[in-house]
Every structure is written in C-alpha cells, then in structure tokens.
Design a protein around this motif. Structure first.
Motif, PDB file in Angstrom:
ATOM      1  N   LEU A 302       0.825  -1.206   0.000  1.00 19.96           N
ATOM      2  CA  LEU A 302       0.000   0.000   0.000  1.00 19.96           C
ATOM      3  C   LEU A 302       0.863   1.262   0.000  1.00 19.96           C
ATOM      4  O   LEU A 302       0.562   2.233  -0.721  1.00 19.96           O
ATOM      5  CB  LEU A 302      -0.929  -0.008   1.211  1.00 19.96           C
ATOM      6  N   ALA A 303       1.937   1.254   0.768  1.00 23.24           N
ATOM      7  CA  ALA A 303       2.829   2.414   0.807  1.00 23.24           C
ATOM      8  C   ALA A 303       3.452   2.664  -0.560  1.00 23.24           C
ATOM      9  O   ALA A 303       3.575   3.820  -1.002  1.00 23.24           O
ATOM     10  CB  ALA A 303       3.909   2.200   1.858  1.00 23.24           C
ATOM     11  N   GLN A 304       3.818   1.578  -1.251  1.00 24.24           N
ATOM     12  CA  GLN A 304       4.423   1.725  -2.581  1.00 24.24           C
ATOM     13  C   GLN A 304       3.400   2.220  -3.600  1.00 24.24           C
ATOM     14  O   GLN A 304       3.705   3.093  -4.432  1.00 24.24           O
ATOM     15  CB  GLN A 304       5.014   0.390  -3.024  1.00 24.24           C
ATOM     16  N   TYR A 309       4.706   7.102   2.827  1.00 23.65           N
ATOM     17  CA  TYR A 309       5.659   6.494   3.748  1.00 23.65           C
ATOM     18  C   TYR A 309       5.682   7.292   5.050  1.00 23.65           C
ATOM     19  O   TYR A 309       5.455   8.506   5.043  1.00 23.65           O
ATOM     20  CB  TYR A 309       7.055   6.450   3.110  1.00 23.65           C
ATOM     21  N   PRO A 310       5.970   6.649   6.170  1.00 23.99           N
ATOM     22  CA  PRO A 310       6.282   5.230   6.328  1.00 23.99           C
ATOM     23  C   PRO A 310       5.036   4.360   6.205  1.00 23.99           C
ATOM     24  O   PRO A 310       3.914   4.849   6.362  1.00 23.99           O
ATOM     25  CB  PRO A 310       6.861   5.167   7.747  1.00 23.99           C
ATOM     26  N   PRO A 311       5.208   3.059   5.950  1.00 24.54           N
ATOM     27  CA  PRO A 311       4.057   2.161   5.884  1.00 24.54           C
ATOM     28  C   PRO A 311       3.387   2.048   7.254  1.00 24.54           C
ATOM     29  O   PRO A 311       4.034   2.202   8.293  1.00 24.54           O
ATOM     30  CB  PRO A 311       4.678   0.825   5.442  1.00 24.54           C
ATOM     31  N   ASN A 312       2.104   1.760   7.240  1.00 22.34           N
ATOM     32  CA  ASN A 312       1.327   1.683   8.480  1.00 22.34           C
ATOM     33  C   ASN A 312       0.485   0.422   8.460  1.00 22.34           C
ATOM     34  O   ASN A 312      -0.469   0.313   7.678  1.00 22.34           O
ATOM     35  CB  ASN A 312       0.434   2.916   8.628  1.00 22.34           C
ATOM     36  N   ILE A 313       0.818  -0.530   9.319  1.00 19.30           N
ATOM     37  CA  ILE A 313       0.127  -1.826   9.297  1.00 19.30           C
ATOM     38  C   ILE A 313      -1.316  -1.709   9.758  1.00 19.30           C
ATOM     39  O   ILE A 313      -2.170  -2.517   9.369  1.00 19.30           O
ATOM     40  CB  ILE A 313       0.902  -2.862  10.144  1.00 19.30           C
ATOM     41  N   ALA A 392       9.712  -9.915   6.033  1.00 19.83           N
ATOM     42  CA  ALA A 392       8.692  -8.898   5.741  1.00 19.83           C
ATOM     43  C   ALA A 392       8.668  -7.836   6.831  1.00 19.83           C
ATOM     44  O   ALA A 392       8.553  -6.631   6.543  1.00 19.83           O
ATOM     45  CB  ALA A 392       7.323  -9.550   5.613  1.00 19.83           C
ATOM     46  N   GLN A 393       8.781  -8.244   8.081  1.00 22.90           N
ATOM     47  CA  GLN A 393       8.790  -7.261   9.161  1.00 22.90           C
ATOM     48  C   GLN A 393      10.081  -6.443   9.147  1.00 22.90           C
ATOM     49  O   GLN A 393      10.063  -5.248   9.454  1.00 22.90           O
ATOM     50  CB  GLN A 393       8.611  -7.931  10.518  1.00 22.90           C
ATOM     51  N   ILE A 394      11.207  -7.066   8.786  1.00 23.85           N
ATOM     52  CA  ILE A 394      12.463  -6.322   8.661  1.00 23.85           C
ATOM     53  C   ILE A 394      12.315  -5.201   7.634  1.00 23.85           C
ATOM     54  O   ILE A 394      12.671  -4.044   7.885  1.00 23.85           O
ATOM     55  CB  ILE A 394      13.612  -7.265   8.276  1.00 23.85           C
ATOM     56  N   SER A 395      11.762  -5.528   6.453  1.00 23.55           N
ATOM     57  CA  SER A 395      11.562  -4.511   5.412  1.00 23.55           C
ATOM     58  C   SER A 395      10.627  -3.407   5.889  1.00 23.55           C
ATOM     59  O   SER A 395      10.850  -2.219   5.617  1.00 23.55           O
ATOM     60  CB  SER A 395      11.004  -5.158   4.144  1.00 23.55           C
ATOM     61  N   TYR A 396       9.579  -3.795   6.584  1.00 25.63           N
ATOM     62  CA  TYR A 396       8.609  -2.822   7.117  1.00 25.63           C
ATOM     63  C   TYR A 396       9.285  -1.846   8.073  1.00 25.63           C
ATOM     64  O   TYR A 396       9.084  -0.621   7.997  1.00 25.63           O
ATOM     65  CB  TYR A 396       7.486  -3.597   7.799  1.00 25.63           C
ATOM     66  N   LEU A 397      10.114  -2.360   8.985  1.00 20.28           N
ATOM     67  CA  LEU A 397      10.806  -1.502   9.944  1.00 20.28           C
ATOM     68  C   LEU A 397      11.884  -0.663   9.274  1.00 20.28           C
ATOM     69  O   LEU A 397      12.113   0.493   9.655  1.00 20.28           O
ATOM     70  CB  LEU A 397      11.404  -2.352  11.069  1.00 20.28           C
ATOM     71  N   GLN A 398      12.556  -1.214   8.277  1.00 22.92           N
ATOM     72  CA  GLN A 398      13.581  -0.459   7.555  1.00 22.92           C
ATOM     73  C   GLN A 398      12.986   0.730   6.812  1.00 22.92           C
ATOM     74  O   GLN A 398      13.652   1.755   6.617  1.00 22.92           O
ATOM     75  CB  GLN A 398      14.329  -1.374   6.585  1.00 22.92           C
ATOM     76  N   ASP A 399      11.722   0.620   6.403  1.00 21.73           N
ATOM     77  CA  ASP A 399      11.035   1.717   5.731  1.00 21.73           C
ATOM     78  C   ASP A 399      10.407   2.703   6.717  1.00 21.73           C
ATOM     79  O   ASP A 399       9.672   3.606   6.315  1.00 21.73           O
ATOM     80  CB  ASP A 399       9.953   1.178   4.801  1.00 21.73           C
TER      81      ASP A 399
END
Length: 463
Positions: A302-304, A309-313, A392-399
């Motif tokens: 969704l963020a892309q 950004y940042p993405p929001n779960i 997936a969570q690593i990428s989410y936190l990195q963004d």
C-alpha cells in the motif's frame, strides 16, 4: 529508598501482604493447571472444600546509558532522555470452592500498579518484565483477573494426591482423567509450562525466557483471556487443547467473547519421564490465530502504490486474517538441586503480533538451588534468548514502519540477544527477595543501538 517515593497505595498493599505472611503458613504456588503432586503427602490426604491464597510482587528496574545514535516513536530511550526506572506492583487473591462431584469454581481479584521505561512498553522484542504487559498505571487499578469453572472426570488408573495451592484445591484424583476449564483465564496457566522458567514473579523476568517468544498466545492488555481448555491426563502423557478469545483490535482490552471471529486455537502434548531417576518433561505446541490483523507485506504494498511512507500496518487490517506457529519446550533435573530448560518457537511473522514482536526464538538456561552453600531455599538462575523477526517485518521496519511495541524509524537488522541472571533469597518465611540482571544486545533487532543493561530487585510473598 526509591520505593518510598512510590504512591502510598503501593507501599500499603505490599506492606500488608508481607505483614500477613509473618503469621501465616505460606506456599510458593505458581498458577499452573498441571497439578503439583507432593510425594510426601499420604495418598488419601486432606480434601479441601474451599481455599484462599494470595500473592504480592514488587519489581523495580533501572537501565544504563546505551549507544543511541537515533531513536523513533517506539524506541527504548536512553537514560538521559527519559526516567531510567521501571516498576510494577501486583497483588492477587485466589479464591476457590467445590460445587458438585469433580467441579470447582475459582475467582481471582487483582490489583496492579506500575510503569515501564519511558511510560510505554516499547523498544524491545523480549519484554524485560512480564508483569508490565498489564499496562502503565500511576494509581492502582483493581479488576477480575480470572473467573472460571473446572470439571474433572476420572478415568481410573489409580489415584494420586494433589496438593493445595493457588487455584488448586487439595484432594485425591484419578491419575487418568479429563479436566475441562471454562471462563476467564490466563493462557500461560495451561500452556508452555516449565519447571524452571515459567513465572516472572518467582524466576526469570524476561518474556522471551519465561515463555516461548514466538508463541502468539491469547491475551488482552492485562494478560488474560476467555475460553475453554480441555486436558487429558493418561499415564505419563498430557494432551491439552483450547479455543481462546483474542482482542477485537490487536493489543487492546476488548475480547471477542463469541469465540467465532477473533480467536486462537492451540494444542499441546506433554510427556513426562525420568532419566536416571531425575524428573523431566518435553512439550510440543501448535497454535493458530484467526483475527482482525494486518500483514507487513500488505502495508508495504500500500505504501508503494500510494507513495505514502512510512508504511502503516493498522491501515491494512482485515477480518479473518490467519497466522500460526509452533514451539518445543523441555525441562530436566540433573540432580536434586540443578535443572536445565530450553525452548524453541517459530511463527511466519507475516501478520502483526498479538503478544511479542518475535517470530523465532531460541532460549534456555540453568536453575540451581542453594543447598550446596547451605541456602536450600535460595535459587540462582542463568538464562538466555536469541530472538528474530521475519524478512517482511524487517523490510517494514527499515522503511520506518511502527508496530505496537517496536520501531526506531530505521533498522540495521541483527537478532536480539538477551542474557538474564537472578538470585532469589528466602528472606523471611515465604518472603523472597531477588536481584536480577539483564543484558539486551541489539534491542528491537537494531545493531545500531544498545546494548541495554538492566538491573532490578524483586520482592515476592505468597500464602
């Protein structure tokens, strides 16, 4: 002393509980459903019609100044940026009585007061004080912790005497039996038990050491849930299964009491054994969640797509989202005074957490009683945990994404490493005082921050 600066309610409740202990017969009584069998009690021992037990636990922790080149919304802050103390105080009354043949009912009233570091339970995967999942309250709050019915159905196999303790009436039961519990309970009273590491009030305090870190067990914001648990005891096997309520919104207080929309299923098999006359047990657990949750990949997508950004779960939560996982757990006595334990747990880490931000965890340790240095009621514990999260969570936190518990704004990923040791002293009758030390390297999986050193003191009394 720092404790004297706490609100008067906290001091009065702890002092009253300790004073009560001075004139009463106490028994350390973890609230577990696997019954405690006292081999020194005659087989046909006393059968209790009702019982009242209680406990009070106070924990105070301080942290150091640690490397912190940056921080985010959910970071554990440095000592210079926020008060360095965290504390918790809980007091619980355990009341139970028999109803009809094989039936018992229990009610637990509880008081809690406390505050995590920074006033929010954030910044680590393995939470440093399991009691602090109950929240942050400057003044004490009172509530019903547990209220449940237990029905035992005997299946023969001879009888054994079950000692009385909190939420367990003394009596004689068939060794082979089915036990059904229904009502408001705590998941860890029944699942993921361990002889040496299970209760932050008496042994290890870090949540990724006293429980399976990646076990997404059902709990509201105070650590309790609602549902049904069935247990089948047969020879040296115990099979347990449950359906338990999850919050209608992750990590909130409102549970889904219908048990049809937001719930967790789990099944666990335990085998007890003896090796050279020393008791041990191995356990295997599988759990499945179905609830209103978001996934990290959907948040990234969704963020892309929207360039937001940042993405929001929280913006991609959907009903009937599934997750699952498994874990293994063992404990083994090496001698009368020394025991070891270990756990491994895993979940795919695709959906947001209902408990801890951990999708894989390896932990273990050693527990030693003080008989060899003439302190038979003292305990020395040494434990560790290595925790990780999904790609997936690593990428989410990195963004720059945030979860309920972690989020530094960016991430240099490395597994979180926890070392914990404690020494518990029997100070007076059933009053135990513990010193505790924890070292958390790569807090919240960020190699750019930490390590965090936490020292603490704990006072615990039970009756």
């Amino acid at each position: 002393m720092y404790f004297l600066n706490r609100p008067i309610y906290a001091r009065l409740i702890l002092c009253c509980c300790i004073s009560a202990g001075a004139g009463a017969a106490f028994a350390i009584a973890p609230v577990d459903s696997e019954p405690v069998v006292d081999s020194k009690v005659p087989l046909m021992g006393e059968t209790e019609r009702w019982s009242i037990h209680g406990q009070a636990t106070y924990m105070l922790q301080q942290r150091n100044n640690f490397n912190s080149p940056y921080s985010g919304q959910n970071s554990l802050l440095n000592k210079s940026a926020s008060p360095a103390e965290a504390y918790s105080l809980s007091a619980t009354a355990f009341i139970g009585t028999r109803l009809w043949q094989g039936a018992e009912v229990y009610w637990n009233g509880e008081m809690f007061q406390g505050s995590p570091f920074d006033g929010h339970l954030t910044g680590v995967g393995g939470v440093y004080n399991g009691e602090l999942q109950k929240g942050a309250y400057a003044q004490p709050v009172f509530y019903t912790a547990r209220a449940f019915l237990r029905q035992t159905i005997g299946l023969g196999g001879g009888q054994e005497h079950i000692a009385g303790e909190a939420n367990q009436l003394a009596g004689n039961l068939d060794k082979n039996r089915v036990v059904i519990s229904y009502g408001k309970i705590a998941t860890l009273d029944y699942f993921d038990d361990n002889a040496y590491s299970h209760d932050p009030r008496t042994d290890f305090q870090n949540a990724s050491i006293f429980s399976m870190g990646a076990y997404g067990y059902a709990a509201d914001t105070k650590g309790y849930t609602y549902g049904a648990v069935a247990e089948w005891y047969q020879a040296n096997y115990i099979l347990k299964a449950a359906r338990l309520a999850l919050p209608t919104v992750p990590n909130t207080a409102q549970l889904d009491y219908s048990l049809s929309k937001d719930y967790s299923n789990q099944i666990e098999l335990t085998r007890t054994h003896e090796i050279y006359g020393r008791a041990g047990a191995v356990r295997g657990l599988f759990f499945q969640q179905r609830a209103f949750m978001g996934t990290y990949q959907n948040a990234l997508n969704l963020a892309q797509q929207t360039n937001t950004y940042p993405p929001n779960i929280t913006s991609v939560r959907q009903a009937a989202t599934n997750s699952w996982g498994y874990g293994f757990n063992f404990d083994q006595a090496l001698s009368q005074d020394i025991g070891i334990f270990g756990r491994w747990s895993w979940n795919p880490g695709a959906a947001e957490t209902q408990t801890l931000d951990i999708s894989k965890s390896l932990s273990g340790g050693l527990s030693v009683k003080g008989a060899s240095w003439s302190r038979p009621y003292d305990t020395l514990g040494i434990g560790f945990a290595v925790n990780g999260i999904s790609s997936a969570q690593i990428s989410y936190l990195q963004d720059g994404g945030m979860t309920t518990f972690i989020g530094d704004g960016k991430l240099s990923y490395k597994p979180e490493q926890v070392l914990e040791t404690y020494y518990s002293v029997k100070a007076y009758k059933e009053l135990f005082i513990s010193l505790n030390y924890q070292r958390i390297a790569n807090p919240a999986y960020n190699a750019a921050r930490g390590p965090v050193n936490i020292v603490g003191v704990r006072a615990h009394v039970s009756m």
